[in-house]
Scaffold this motif. Structure first.
Motif, PDB file in Angstrom:
ATOM      1  N   GLU A  10      -6.072  62.368  51.024  1.00  0.00           N
ATOM      2  CA  GLU A  10      -5.421  63.572  50.491  1.00  0.00           C
ATOM      3  C   GLU A  10      -4.496  63.208  49.337  1.00  0.00           C
ATOM      4  O   GLU A  10      -4.463  63.900  48.313  1.00  0.00           O
ATOM      5  CB  GLU A  10      -4.653  64.287  51.602  1.00  0.00           C
ATOM      6  N   ARG A  17      -5.878  64.811  40.695  1.00  0.00           N
ATOM      7  CA  ARG A  17      -5.616  66.116  40.059  1.00  0.00           C
ATOM      8  C   ARG A  17      -4.434  66.045  39.089  1.00  0.00           C
ATOM      9  O   ARG A  17      -4.366  66.805  38.130  1.00  0.00           O
ATOM     10  CB  ARG A  17      -5.374  67.182  41.119  1.00  0.00           C
ATOM     11  N   PRO A  37     -16.020  61.720  49.694  1.00  0.00           N
ATOM     12  CA  PRO A  37     -15.942  63.109  49.233  1.00  0.00           C
ATOM     13  C   PRO A  37     -14.829  63.877  49.926  1.00  0.00           C
ATOM     14  O   PRO A  37     -14.448  63.569  51.052  1.00  0.00           O
ATOM     15  CB  PRO A  37     -17.312  63.679  49.591  1.00  0.00           C
ATOM     16  N   ASP A  38     -14.333  64.901  49.243  1.00  0.00           N
ATOM     17  CA  ASP A  38     -13.346  65.791  49.851  1.00  0.00           C
ATOM     18  C   ASP A  38     -14.068  66.821  50.722  1.00  0.00           C
ATOM     19  O   ASP A  38     -15.287  66.736  50.914  1.00  0.00           O
ATOM     20  CB  ASP A  38     -12.466  66.449  48.781  1.00  0.00           C
ATOM     21  N   GLY A  39     -13.367  67.789  51.213  1.00  0.00           N
ATOM     22  CA  GLY A  39     -13.942  68.795  52.092  1.00  0.00           C
ATOM     23  C   GLY A  39     -15.039  69.632  51.451  1.00  0.00           C
ATOM     24  O   GLY A  39     -15.856  70.230  52.138  1.00  0.00           O
ATOM     25  N   ARG A  40     -15.075  69.676  50.117  1.00  0.00           N
ATOM     26  CA  ARG A  40     -16.117  70.432  49.413  1.00  0.00           C
ATOM     27  C   ARG A  40     -17.266  69.538  48.952  1.00  0.00           C
ATOM     28  O   ARG A  40     -18.184  70.017  48.303  1.00  0.00           O
ATOM     29  CB  ARG A  40     -15.512  71.167  48.216  1.00  0.00           C
ATOM     30  N   GLY A  41     -17.162  68.246  49.280  1.00  0.00           N
ATOM     31  CA  GLY A  41     -18.241  67.326  48.930  1.00  0.00           C
ATOM     32  C   GLY A  41     -18.077  66.621  47.592  1.00  0.00           C
ATOM     33  O   GLY A  41     -18.985  65.931  47.144  1.00  0.00           O
ATOM     34  N   PHE A  42     -16.917  66.783  46.945  1.00  0.00           N
ATOM     35  CA  PHE A  42     -16.686  66.159  45.653  1.00  0.00           C
ATOM     36  C   PHE A  42     -15.942  64.842  45.811  1.00  0.00           C
ATOM     37  O   PHE A  42     -14.944  64.774  46.530  1.00  0.00           O
ATOM     38  CB  PHE A  42     -15.890  67.075  44.726  1.00  0.00           C
ATOM     39  N   LEU A  47     -14.012  64.808  40.525  1.00  0.00           N
ATOM     40  CA  LEU A  47     -12.859  65.663  40.224  1.00  0.00           C
ATOM     41  C   LEU A  47     -12.143  65.202  38.954  1.00  0.00           C
ATOM     42  O   LEU A  47     -11.791  66.013  38.098  1.00  0.00           O
ATOM     43  CB  LEU A  47     -11.897  65.691  41.411  1.00  0.00           C
ATOM     44  N   GLY A  72     -23.321  67.461  45.396  1.00  0.00           N
ATOM     45  CA  GLY A  72     -24.104  68.663  45.628  1.00  0.00           C
ATOM     46  C   GLY A  72     -25.350  68.806  44.775  1.00  0.00           C
ATOM     47  O   GLY A  72     -25.280  68.762  43.558  1.00  0.00           O
TER      48      GLY A  72
END
Length: 161
Positions: A10, A17, A37-42, A47, A72
């Motif tokens: 995290e 970011r 990957p993060d929770g969205r798969g990135f 990022l 994705g």
């Protein structure tokens, strides 16, 4: 006491970011995973590159981020920056081993993305780097076919027949 892996990840995403290369380097040294990957798969690299954060991207690549790890739909980081048109980022990724002719699940390449989204400088960069304009996607279309469909005159001028 070491920080839990999820907290490290995290913090890594937050540092990405914020384009905070020093924090990224520190977090990777503490055990954060440059390819998770993060929770969205990135991935952190996706990022950073997508937001054109050059310093964060450099730190991630130095820390072992894989520029060819698909996300994705099988898209690579290079495909993502083709969508955005970040030519400086594309050069950085290519300099660190990004596969020029990688294909996603549809058989598309970064060159095809550049044509589809009218990213002329990006297209020129990929061609100069040796991108294969003869490749066809899963529908049998080449970058030139896509240029015709989109009315991309620049691409039609620079892509080989």
């Amino acid at each position: 006491m070491p920080m839990p892996a999820t907290a490290l990840q995290e913090q890594l995403i937050t540092a990405v970011r914020q384009n905070d290369a020093a924090a990224i380097t520190r977090l990777l040294a503490e055990g954060a995973d440059a390819n998770a990957p993060d929770g969205r798969g990135f991935t952190p690299l996706v990022l950073a590159a997508y937001d054109d954060h050059l310093e964060a991207t450099r730190a991630l690549l130095a820390g072992g981020a894989d520029p060819n790890r698909p996300v994705g739909g099988g898209n690579t980081v290079l495909m993502g920056v083709a969508f955005k048109g970040h030519t400086g980022m594309a050069q950085l990724l290519l300099d660190h081993g990004a596969e020029l002719n990688a294909r996603n699940g549809e058989g598309s390449t970064a060159l095809m993305f550049a044509v589809l989204f009218g990213r002329h400088e990006f297209l020129d960069l990929l061609l100069a780097a040796g991108a294969d304009a003869t490749l066809r996607d899963n529908k049998g279309q080449s970058a030139r076919d896509l240029a015709r469909q989109k009315g991309n005159d620049h691409a039609l001028t620079v892509l080989p027949e």
